[in-house]
Each structure stands twice: as C-alpha cells, then as structure tokens.
Design an enzyme around this catalytic site. Sequence first.
Site, PDB file in Angstrom:
ATOM      1  N   HIS A  23       8.424  12.098  14.413  1.00 27.91           N
ATOM      2  CA  HIS A  23       7.338  11.091  13.797  1.00 27.91           C
ATOM      3  C   HIS A  23       7.165   9.865  14.661  1.00 27.91           C
ATOM      4  O   HIS A  23       8.266   9.271  15.050  1.00 27.91           O
ATOM      5  CB  HIS A  23       8.119  10.624  12.510  1.00 27.91           C
ATOM      6  CG  HIS A  23       7.313   9.586  11.677  1.00 27.91           C
ATOM      7  ND1 HIS A  23       6.425  10.256  10.683  1.00 27.91           N
ATOM      8  CD2 HIS A  23       7.132   8.328  11.638  1.00 27.91           C
ATOM      9  CE1 HIS A  23       5.945   9.157   9.898  1.00 27.91           C
ATOM     10  NE2 HIS A  23       6.208   8.069  10.669  1.00 27.91           N
ATOM     11  N   ASP A  25       4.449   6.394  15.108  1.00 26.52           N
ATOM     12  CA  ASP A  25       3.455   5.874  14.340  1.00 26.52           C
ATOM     13  C   ASP A  25       2.276   5.079  15.226  1.00 26.52           C
ATOM     14  O   ASP A  25       1.746   3.967  14.776  1.00 26.52           O
ATOM     15  CB  ASP A  25       4.064   4.676  13.430  1.00 26.52           C
ATOM     16  CG  ASP A  25       4.496   5.201  11.959  1.00 26.52           C
ATOM     17  OD1 ASP A  25       3.557   5.813  11.308  1.00 26.52           O
ATOM     18  OD2 ASP A  25       5.648   4.960  11.556  1.00 26.52           O
ATOM     19  N   GLU A 128       1.636  10.686   6.178  1.00 31.67           N
ATOM     20  CA  GLU A 128       2.860  10.197   5.658  1.00 31.67           C
ATOM     21  C   GLU A 128       2.512   9.458   4.254  1.00 31.67           C
ATOM     22  O   GLU A 128       2.218   8.212   4.209  1.00 31.67           O
ATOM     23  CB  GLU A 128       3.147   9.149   6.693  1.00 31.67           C
ATOM     24  CG  GLU A 128       4.569   8.535   6.051  1.00 31.67           C
ATOM     25  CD  GLU A 128       5.384   7.349   7.016  1.00 31.67           C
ATOM     26  OE1 GLU A 128       6.646   7.328   7.133  1.00 31.67           O
ATOM     27  OE2 GLU A 128       4.346   7.092   8.086  1.00 31.67           O
ATOM     28  N   HIS A 155       5.652   7.701   0.317  1.00 32.32           N
ATOM     29  CA  HIS A 155       5.983   6.606   1.320  1.00 32.32           C
ATOM     30  C   HIS A 155       7.072   5.841   0.695  1.00 32.32           C
ATOM     31  O   HIS A 155       7.880   6.313   0.056  1.00 32.32           O
ATOM     32  CB  HIS A 155       4.672   6.095   1.856  1.00 32.32           C
ATOM     33  CG  HIS A 155       5.382   5.035   3.115  1.00 32.32           C
ATOM     34  ND1 HIS A 155       5.057   3.795   3.037  1.00 32.32           N
ATOM     35  CD2 HIS A 155       5.878   5.277   4.399  1.00 32.32           C
ATOM     36  CE1 HIS A 155       5.527   3.197   4.245  1.00 32.32           C
ATOM     37  NE2 HIS A 155       5.975   4.145   4.942  1.00 32.32           N
ATOM     38  N   HIS A 196      11.661   9.741   2.836  1.00 29.37           N
ATOM     39  CA  HIS A 196      11.018   8.708   2.119  1.00 29.37           C
ATOM     40  C   HIS A 196      11.329   8.994   0.596  1.00 29.37           C
ATOM     41  O   HIS A 196      10.973   7.990  -0.249  1.00 29.37           O
ATOM     42  CB  HIS A 196       9.687   8.373   2.350  1.00 29.37           C
ATOM     43  CG  HIS A 196       9.340   7.447   3.537  1.00 29.37           C
ATOM     44  ND1 HIS A 196       9.601   6.194   3.383  1.00 29.37           N
ATOM     45  CD2 HIS A 196       8.832   7.622   4.873  1.00 29.37           C
ATOM     46  CE1 HIS A 196       9.281   5.824   4.515  1.00 29.37           C
ATOM     47  NE2 HIS A 196       8.809   6.610   5.435  1.00 29.37           N
ATOM     48  N   HIS A 217      11.811  12.145   9.688  1.00 30.26           N
ATOM     49  CA  HIS A 217      12.503  10.924  10.106  1.00 30.26           C
ATOM     50  C   HIS A 217      13.519  10.243   9.145  1.00 30.26           C
ATOM     51  O   HIS A 217      13.193   9.297   8.697  1.00 30.26           O
ATOM     52  CB  HIS A 217      11.594   9.908  10.878  1.00 30.26           C
ATOM     53  CG  HIS A 217      10.452   9.294   9.651  1.00 30.26           C
ATOM     54  ND1 HIS A 217       9.872  10.092   8.953  1.00 30.26           N
ATOM     55  CD2 HIS A 217      10.374   8.025   9.401  1.00 30.26           C
ATOM     56  CE1 HIS A 217       8.783   9.493   8.262  1.00 30.26           C
ATOM     57  NE2 HIS A 217       9.257   8.067   8.365  1.00 30.26           N
ATOM     58  N   ASP A 325      10.520   7.771  14.842  1.00 28.17           N
ATOM     59  CA  ASP A 325       9.733   6.484  14.290  1.00 28.17           C
ATOM     60  C   ASP A 325       9.293   5.356  15.078  1.00 28.17           C
ATOM     61  O   ASP A 325       9.435   4.072  14.606  1.00 28.17           O
ATOM     62  CB  ASP A 325      10.625   5.809  13.055  1.00 28.17           C
ATOM     63  CG  ASP A 325       9.645   5.309  11.957  1.00 28.17           C
ATOM     64  OD1 ASP A 325       8.334   5.549  12.189  1.00 28.17           O
ATOM     65  OD2 ASP A 325      10.302   4.944  10.937  1.00 28.17           O
TER      66      ASP A 325
END
Length: 400
Positions: A23, A25, A128, A155, A196, A217, A325
């Site tokens: 993961h 972003d 995500e 999420h 999540h 993650h 992350d």
Amino acid sequence: MSAADRLQEARALLAGHPVVDGHNDLPWALRARARYDLDRLDIGADRTGELHTDLPRLRAGGVGAQYWSVFVPGDLAGDDAVSATLEQIDAVDQLLARYPADLAPALTADDMETARKQGRIASLKGAEGGHSINNSLATLRALYALGVRYMTLTHNQNNDWADSATDEPRVGGLSAFGRQVVREMNRTGMLVDLSHVAPSTMRDAMDASTAPVIFSHSSALAVCDHPRNVPDDVLERLPANGGIAMATFVPKFILPGAAEWTARASENLRAHGFHPLDTTAGAMAIHHAFEETDPRPRATAATVADHLDHMREAAGIDHIGVGGDYDGTAFTPEGLDDVSGYPNLIAELLHRGWSHQDLTQLTWTNAVRTLRDAESVSRDLRNRTAVSNATLESLDARDA
C-alpha cells in the site's frame, strides 16, 4: 556481525528478492499537492521533504513491486467516488507511461516475476474503500478491467454493506450484498483486502471467500491495541485461507501512546481548518508547531519488527508481508522515514535471527503466491459460475 554488515546483507538480499509493498498513497498525494501535474512533482527526481516516494528512493529501498492505492476519501460518495477513483487509476497509468524504464504495469503474478527479471518495479493498483464501486458489481468488474487487483472493503467509514473498524457498527460485519461483493471479487480475480474493516467484517469475509484475502496495511492488535490492527484469531485463520497480512508502518497503529498523541494533533489540525489526513505543507507546518509543545512518541524499525515477530508467530511465515502506507500518513518511524528505509527493517530482522528464507518470503514470495492463488480460484469460478448482477436492494431487503 556489525550493524553495518547486517545492513549490507539486507541490501544484498533485497537485490534478489525485493519488497512487494501492499500500500502506497502516492496517487492521492499527487492529486492533493499538484493535481496530477507530473512536471510540477516529478518523481523521477528525489522529492525528499515533499513526498515519501520517488523513483530514486524506491530503488534505494529495494522495492520490486508496489500496490499503488487508488484511494478516495469516504466523504466522497456515489458517482463522485467512482469518478475520483477513475482519476486515481488514470494517475497511476500516467506514471507508468512517463517512467517505463522503472515502472512495469502488472496485472498478474507472472507480470510481477517478469518485472523483477527486467529490473523494473511491478506496479499494481488497489482501490481503498468499497464506496468506490457505488454498490455496483458491474463497477467492481470495470475497476478490475482497468487494472485494480485488490479492493479494501471499507475505508474509515462504513459503507452500505460493510462495517469499518473506525465507525459505529451498522450491519454487523457484511450484509448479504457484502457477501456477494466478496464472491464476485473471487470470481473476477480481485483480492479481498481487509485492512480498515471491523473484526466482524474480517470474519464474515473470510467465511465468504474461497480465495486468499489480504490485509494490505495492518499490524497486530495484540502488540498495539488499535482498531486498525488484526486480532490474533483472524491472523490464525490465514493459513487455512492462504492469505497474507502486510504489516504497516503508521506510528499510531503500531506504537502504544502514538494513537493518543495523534488524536490530539488531529484535533489541532481541525482547529486550524485542515483535515486530519492532510499531509500538505501547510498541514505539516501546523503539526510541527504542535510537536514543539507536545512531543510526538517515536516509533522505529524495531517497533515494526515487534509486530512482524508476533504476526509470524500467529499466522506463520507463509502469511506475512509489508505495506508501509507511505504518502498516506503524516509521520513515519525512525529508520523507515520513506521508501528507502526497507533495508533497515530487514537488517533489524536479521539481528533478531530471521533466516534468509524467512525474509525472502516476507518481502517477495508470499505476496506473489497470494495473487497467483487468487488467479487460480478466479479461473475455476469463471468456468463454473455466471456473472452476478445482484443489487444491494434485492439482496439486503431479502436478508432483512
């Protein structure tokens, strides 16, 4: 063996079996900071101080495959969420077109292995949050056709068919439509990502899934009691499922005490008009000023290694990986400050007695096998089952 020798050994190991990171972003950071203008924010150059991720530091960190998150926040809903997800997918495609010598498009486990042989970074996409499909299985399949190879079921907020770890329970895990989403992901070949989600959702999804699941993650709840982490009973189910839990580096998820500090820092951000997840320069300036009066607890590579030690004990060496992350968090552990830091984590695990076999499974083999096994399940299901056109209204009304 000295620390310097362990670090050299770690780099040599990663040269042969690089990191598959679950993961990152960067696509959202490019949206927030430059509206996808890759001339303004060229990751072909070192962007230290602006981003956690760029090509020179990915190379230095020994990253061989990256799941790029095509995240959109939960406060986007309906068609707005779908459109923003498509823009995120397009951003990754722009990166692949701009940097073909470094980034290789990857849709399959074979593609990942081919990229490794070519010395390129296999690039996959992960959506995500299930709000990205707007309760449409056809949209789910369309995302798969555009290269998305996992979807995180929620999420930070619940959606209509799944409960999040950081929201009040609504459906008690997965609704009937949520279970159908999981089955259609299995049939399509998209990995079910349980980071999540609430523990009830984790268990329901593992009950419903005939393919391996992932946690892209998430770390260990037993080591740090944060709702984003994975309980031991779920980790212990991974061998039977065939899936993988990829430890994250976010300090508030891995270090007791960091969560409380982050809550205070987030409230301070809100008071200054910033979203708690904002990592732009203005938001970070507010954070750093806050730290001067309220010092931040510091995680390290050893903190992450504590989680990996526990996850290996609970799930087994075949079922763990890493998902940093990066560029999705304001703060990172010391020694894992950005994507160049993976050798420091591997050196720490060498210091703790992890074998080369253990480490190659952690970095590369487990993640590639998990995708390959999901592909195999998909081939079988496509031969035996039809496409589902079920709707939220039809399934959840019948289940009520």
